[in-house]
Enzyme design. Sequence first.
Site, PDB file in Angstrom:
ATOM      1  N   CYS A  81       0.842  -1.287   0.035  1.00 31.83           N
ATOM      2  CA  CYS A  81       0.014  -0.095   0.058  1.00 31.83           C
ATOM      3  C   CYS A  81       1.013   1.203  -0.075  1.00 31.83           C
ATOM      4  CB  CYS A  81      -0.833  -0.092   1.144  1.00 31.83           C
ATOM      5  SG  CYS A  81      -2.030   1.430   1.495  1.00 31.83           S
ATOM      6  N   CYS A 206      -5.436   6.064  -3.830  1.00 30.01           N
ATOM      7  CA  CYS A 206      -4.654   4.689  -3.691  1.00 30.01           C
ATOM      8  C   CYS A 206      -3.088   5.005  -4.224  1.00 30.01           C
ATOM      9  CB  CYS A 206      -5.362   3.604  -4.651  1.00 30.01           C
ATOM     10  SG  CYS A 206      -4.473   2.149  -4.833  1.00 30.01           S
TER      11      CYS A 206
END
Length: 267
Positions: A81, A206
């Site tokens: 991530c 994201c």
Amino acid sequence: MTIPFYKYHGTGNDFVMVDNRHLIFPKNDTKTIQFLCDRRFGIGADGLILLENDNLTDLSAGKIDFKMVYYNADGQESSMCGNGGRCLTAFAKKLGIIHEKATFMAVDGLHHATISDTDLVSLQMIDVHEISFQPDYVFLNTGSPHHVTMVDDLNQFDVKKEGAAIRYSNLYGQAGSNVNFVQPLGGNHFRLRTYERGVEDETLSCGTGATAVAIAMQALGKTDATRIDLEVEGGKLQVSFSVVNGKYTQVHLIGPATFVFEGKIEL
């Protein structure tokens, strides 16, 4: 058990952070992780990140400051991530583990990061040597798998519906893929919206998706820039890289990492 926690977000992509250097957190308790990330019954977040000591020795890398363990809101440990890595860097600075630079281990390998006095974090992502070009989309892995496709009007686009259809399609099997929808804004400037697997919804940002979009747009010839400006629903990011013969190296995801609040919660 009472767990101290910290809440951070990176352009709206939000995380519960736990200092787990003493290994107090029940890492295999999926329901506890789901509870902490639940926006009605828990703290609320797109994911949970544990900061741990790294027990591996990598002499070529020198000192490794910490390890990142990332869980999606569904309670499952997940792939890299990018925004989470940036926020974890800011968290490590707050804990006094690092000051201006960090080297940490994540599920996709070693990462280097720098952080400014205003908590602007530049995180080095993995190199990208393979891109799959298809007639109506591009697929690449930037630490997490990403499907990238162009759309004409992001404002009117149903990201959750269309993203889920692609994520669960036969293209990517049971593991699925994150899905990014991109609209050019001119020059090196693009807007994107992302459906994230594990969250199973659109997120406000994201990091690995922004990285994938930047590389995909350059690879498709939509821009010849090597520093790309990206508008996400939660703010602005930049991605810079070097490219030689279609190989992308020195990839950096750049953006703010914001502390929100801290507290304690009973498990």
